[in-house]
Design a protein around this motif. Sequence first.
Motif, PDB file in Angstrom:
ATOM      1  N   MET A   1       0.857  -1.182   0.000  1.00  0.00           N
ATOM      2  CA  MET A   1       0.000   0.000   0.000  1.00  0.00           C
ATOM      3  C   MET A   1       0.893   1.232   0.000  1.00  0.00           C
ATOM      4  N   GLU A   2       0.639   2.105  -0.965  1.00  0.00           N
ATOM      5  CA  GLU A   2       1.384   3.363  -1.040  1.00  0.00           C
ATOM      6  C   GLU A   2       0.875   4.324   0.038  1.00  0.00           C
ATOM      7  N   PHE A   3       1.764   5.190   0.517  1.00  0.00           N
ATOM      8  CA  PHE A   3       1.289   6.230   1.425  1.00  0.00           C
ATOM      9  C   PHE A   3       0.491   7.252   0.644  1.00  0.00           C
ATOM     10  N   GLU A   4      -0.686   7.534   1.144  1.00  0.00           N
ATOM     11  CA  GLU A   4      -1.543   8.568   0.529  1.00  0.00           C
ATOM     12  C   GLU A   4      -2.023   9.415   1.696  1.00  0.00           C
TER      13      GLU A   4
ATOM     14  N   GLU B   1       2.793  16.685  -3.769  1.00  0.00           N
ATOM     15  CA  GLU B   1       3.673  15.528  -3.994  1.00  0.00           C
ATOM     16  C   GLU B   1       5.147  15.959  -3.910  1.00  0.00           C
TER      17      GLU B   1
ATOM     18  N   ARG C   1       7.312  12.002   3.130  1.00  0.00           N
ATOM     19  CA  ARG C   1       6.323  10.948   2.927  1.00  0.00           C
ATOM     20  C   ARG C   1       6.599   9.752   3.860  1.00  0.00           C
ATOM     21  N   GLN C   2       7.859   9.370   3.967  1.00  0.00           N
ATOM     22  CA  GLN C   2       8.212   8.241   4.853  1.00  0.00           C
ATOM     23  C   GLN C   2       7.976   8.598   6.313  1.00  0.00           C
TER      24      GLN C   2
ATOM     25  N   ALA D   1       4.252   8.306   6.909  1.00  0.00           N
ATOM     26  CA  ALA D   1       3.865   6.881   6.926  1.00  0.00           C
ATOM     27  C   ALA D   1       4.309   6.238   8.239  1.00  0.00           C
TER      28      ALA D   1
ATOM     29  N   GLN E   1       0.555  -2.745   6.180  1.00  0.00           N
ATOM     30  CA  GLN E   1       0.240  -2.212   4.850  1.00  0.00           C
ATOM     31  C   GLN E   1       1.223  -1.091   4.470  1.00  0.00           C
ATOM     32  N   TYR E   2       1.894  -0.518   5.466  1.00  0.00           N
ATOM     33  CA  TYR E   2       2.866   0.557   5.223  1.00  0.00           C
ATOM     34  C   TYR E   2       4.315   0.075   5.358  1.00  0.00           C
TER      35      TYR E   2
ATOM     36  N   GLU F   1       6.441  -0.977   3.227  1.00  0.00           N
ATOM     37  CA  GLU F   1       7.325  -0.345   2.231  1.00  0.00           C
ATOM     38  C   GLU F   1       7.318   1.171   2.385  1.00  0.00           C
ATOM     39  N   ALA F   2       6.154   1.711   2.685  1.00  0.00           N
ATOM     40  CA  ALA F   2       5.985   3.175   2.691  1.00  0.00           C
ATOM     41  C   ALA F   2       6.859   3.866   3.740  1.00  0.00           C
TER      42      ALA F   2
END
Lengths: 180, 180
Positions: A1-4, A115, A133-134, A137, B157-158, B160-161
């Motif tokens: 799952m990408e961080f959004e 972004e 972003r990291q 997350a 779910q995070y 990788e993020a």
Amino acid sequence: MEFELASGMEVLRRTPAALRALLDGLPEPWIRGTEGPDTFSAFDNIGHLIDGEETDWIPRARIILAGGPDPRFEPYDRFRHWERNKGRSLESLLDEFRDLRAANIGLLGSWRLTEEQLALPGNHPFLGPVTLRQLLAAWVAHDLGHVAQVARVMAKQYREAVGPWVPFLPVLTDHEVPRS
Amino acid sequence: MEFELASGMEVLRRTPAALRALLDGLPEPWIRGTEGPDTFSAFDNIGHLIDGEETDWIPRARIILAGGPDPRFEPYDRFRHWERNKGRSLESLLDEFRDLRAANIGLLGSWRLTEEQLALPGNHPFLGPVTLRQLLAAWVAHDLGHVAQVARVMAKQYREAVGPWVPFLPVLTDHEVPRS
């Protein structure tokens, strides 16, 4: 799952109420029990999350967004809360966490991060180069880790009481040696 | 910590609201993500807790209290919910869990169990002889184990993020091989 950002904030927004629903009004042994020396009780977990609101996530995000030549974070004191919260009630910590988190979520939302901003670099004193972003997350995953820790430390108070059920309740034998 | 009925019931009473506060209204990827094949999502954890209300804890307590010559429990189907809850919404499961739990807590309280009754024996199909007291303690620890599991599967779910933060977030590397 990408961080959004919006989706991550949905988790951050829920943590104080989830911990309150789990803990508020429980008898003291549930709140104060630990997994052994130098490990966190449920009470300590709330104190640690408050420390995060005051000294970790948002202050580090500000360092990144300031965009200076060395966006290096202050080291984080994992035990600040032990001295800070002596004599406090759990309820007062839950209230404080709720208020600090609401203010920080409001601030984070008000930044309307792009972004490009989420890709900006920070410098972690132990982990090295990271991005905003990291960091955000990690804030979300850190919350969930402490929800899990609160439930785990509570479950372990019944390690003897469950008798033969131990092998069917893996939470009772998780982290027999503390990992953080 | 010794099992004490009133104190244990305080935890049982809080679990549905705690899980609702954590989960209700979250975007689907948080609800449906797992830790890998044949592991439970947050949604599956609620389904599993519902199965427990319907087929495990109270039915087994009744077998013990009936005091027959062989108080042997029915084996428990850990995957009943996968078929049962296809097409259901998380919200409907949270409502169902709340209602079933409230009814079961009401029933448990109405029994006004004595110390003698708490010491009555049952026979677990895999674990052997147990007592009602141990069964009820296991119910509490089981709840907390699933609260911990929900938070853990969400955190992962995070994985990788969070980038370099993995070693500081032990929840992300708990249960790399499923233990239950």
